[in-house]
Scaffold this motif. Structure first.
Motif, PDB file in Angstrom:
ATOM      1  N   ALA A 101     -10.607  20.475 -12.057  1.00 12.22           N
ATOM      2  CA  ALA A 101     -10.661  20.396 -10.592  1.00 12.22           C
ATOM      3  C   ALA A 101     -11.789  19.479 -10.140  1.00 12.22           C
ATOM      4  CB  ALA A 101     -10.836  21.793 -10.008  1.00 12.22           C
ATOM      5  N   ALA A 102     -12.918  19.535 -10.844  1.00 17.74           N
ATOM      6  CA  ALA A 102     -14.050  18.675 -10.500  1.00 17.74           C
ATOM      7  C   ALA A 102     -13.690  17.213 -10.672  1.00 17.74           C
ATOM      8  CB  ALA A 102     -15.258  19.037 -11.364  1.00 17.74           C
ATOM      9  N   VAL A 103     -13.014  16.897 -11.760  1.00 14.53           N
ATOM     10  CA  VAL A 103     -12.581  15.515 -12.000  1.00 14.53           C
ATOM     11  C   VAL A 103     -11.615  15.062 -10.904  1.00 14.53           C
ATOM     12  CG1 VAL A 103     -11.287  14.009 -13.564  1.00 14.53           C
ATOM     13  CG2 VAL A 103     -12.973  15.620 -14.482  1.00 14.53           C
ATOM     14  N   ALA A 104     -10.675  15.922 -10.550  1.00 10.08           N
ATOM     15  CA  ALA A 104      -9.681  15.580  -9.527  1.00 10.08           C
ATOM     16  C   ALA A 104     -10.320  15.321  -8.168  1.00 10.08           C
ATOM     17  CB  ALA A 104      -8.642  16.701  -9.418  1.00 10.08           C
ATOM     18  N   LEU A 105     -11.442  15.973  -7.906  1.00  6.00           N
ATOM     19  CA  LEU A 105     -12.126  15.796  -6.617  1.00  6.00           C
ATOM     20  C   LEU A 105     -13.170  14.671  -6.649  1.00  6.00           C
ATOM     21  CD1 LEU A 105     -12.584  19.538  -5.620  1.00  6.00           C
ATOM     22  CD2 LEU A 105     -11.212  17.839  -4.398  1.00  6.00           C
ATOM     23  N   GLY A 106     -13.196  13.925  -7.737  1.00  8.44           N
ATOM     24  CA  GLY A 106     -14.096  12.782  -7.803  1.00  8.44           C
ATOM     25  C   GLY A 106     -15.520  13.123  -8.170  1.00  8.44           C
ATOM     26  N   MET A 107     -15.722  14.202  -8.937  1.00  3.37           N
ATOM     27  CA  MET A 107     -17.058  14.541  -9.404  1.00  3.37           C
ATOM     28  C   MET A 107     -17.560  13.435 -10.322  1.00  3.37           C
ATOM     29  SD  MET A 107     -19.273  17.098  -9.023  1.00  3.37           S
ATOM     30  CE  MET A 107     -18.367  18.611  -8.681  1.00  3.37           C
ATOM     31  N   THR A 108     -18.733  12.889 -10.022  1.00  2.09           N
ATOM     32  CA  THR A 108     -19.254  11.753 -10.762  1.00  2.09           C
ATOM     33  C   THR A 108     -19.782  12.151 -12.134  1.00  2.09           C
ATOM     34  OG1 THR A 108     -19.974  10.892  -8.616  1.00  2.09           O
ATOM     35  CG2 THR A 108     -20.744   9.738 -10.567  1.00  2.09           C
ATOM     36  N   HIS A 109     -20.526  13.253 -12.198  1.00  2.00           N
ATOM     37  CA  HIS A 109     -21.075  13.751 -13.456  1.00  2.00           C
ATOM     38  C   HIS A 109     -21.002  15.270 -13.457  1.00  2.00           C
ATOM     39  CE1 HIS A 109     -22.584   9.922 -14.905  1.00  2.00           C
ATOM     40  NE2 HIS A 109     -23.152   9.714 -13.739  1.00  2.00           N
ATOM     41  N   TYR A 110     -21.018  15.846 -14.659  1.00  2.00           N
ATOM     42  CA  TYR A 110     -20.957  17.297 -14.824  1.00  2.00           C
ATOM     43  C   TYR A 110     -22.047  17.670 -15.812  1.00  2.00           C
ATOM     44  CZ  TYR A 110     -18.427  21.769 -14.585  1.00  2.00           C
ATOM     45  OH  TYR A 110     -18.057  23.070 -14.344  1.00  2.00           O
TER      46      TYR A 110
END
Length: 251
Positions: A101-110
């Protein structure tokens, strides 16, 4: 570019204060607000939009598990409102569904807790570098630059030693090149007055890295032919090594 405006979304006050201190140590970065709940974050952001037609935030640091909801809910709301800023997850949550979900929402880094200042600085500094590149005019010149923008290693690159990141290496190389390039112009405030070369301590102050970490990156640049080292003469105390960009060195 003006300072990167950063908002913290973290419910633990002690942890939030640590992030605030980290941001104060980074050049070109400005902490604008800290919110401890989903509701408080949305009230601040929506309130700014209604008054200024600007969310006032370029980068959101997101804790996933909040007392009244999920950190991704804030990011999802911002995306639906047209916000195009960056987001870095600072969390203990490692569930694959959350990561997707984070990737889909454009999360730059995790970034998983716990982490060090250097790891924090690499992610936030890396996003600032990305913002600088995307803010330039004209076309992206080649595939290598596109790979750097999209945070992929160039096929021509070499694997980095353990503990080093591509984002921070770029930050160190750019800071060293800027200092070396400003030699003789009268604009350099640190480093050797005649060459613009920097010591590990000076480079660390420019980039927000510790002296030891800065030296590791500088030594890697020397080993790969992108920088050179030399003793600094005429300084009091113990002998010091200074580094400068090697003109024509391989990238």
């Amino acid at each position: 570019m003006s300072a990167l405006r950063v908002m913290i979304l973290e419910d633990d006050p002690v942890t939030a204060s640590v992030y605030e201190e980290y941001l104060r140590r980074l050049p070109g970065v400005k902490h604008v607000h800290t919110a401890g709940t989903r509701k408080a974050a949305l009230l601040y952001l929506v309130g700014r939009w209604r008054v200024y037609a600007d969310f006032g935030v370029d980068l959101l640091l997101v804790d996933m598990n909040l007392p009244d909801g999920h950190g991704l809910d804030v990011l999802r709301h911002l995306r639906s409102a047209g916000w195009a800023g960056g987001a870095v997850a600072l969390t203990a949550a490692s569930d694959r569904q959350v990561v997707r979900a984070a990737v889909a929402l454009g999360m730059t880094h995790y970034l998983l807790k716990p982490f060090t200042f250097d790891e924090f600085a690499a992610r936030v500094g890396g996003y600032r570098e990305l913002s600088l590149r995307l803010g330039e005019r004209g076309e992206v010149p080649d595939q290598e630059q596109l790979d750097r923008i999209f945070n992929h290693d160039s096929p021509r690159g070499t694997e980095l030693p353990k503990g080093l990141t591509a984002e921070t290496l770029t930050r160190v190389a750019d800071a060293l090149a800027a200092s070396t390039g400003s030699a003789g112009t009268g604009s350099a405030s640190t480093g050797s007055a005649s060459t613009g070369a920097l010591s590990a301590t000076e480079l660390g102050q420019l980039t927000g890295l510790s002296r030891v970490t800065a030296r590791r990156y500088l030594e890697h640049l020397v080993e790969t032919g992108r920088a050179s080292r030399a003793p600094r003469h005429g300084t009091p105390g113990r002998p010091e090594v200074e580094y400068s960009t090697r003109q024509g060195g391989s990238r």
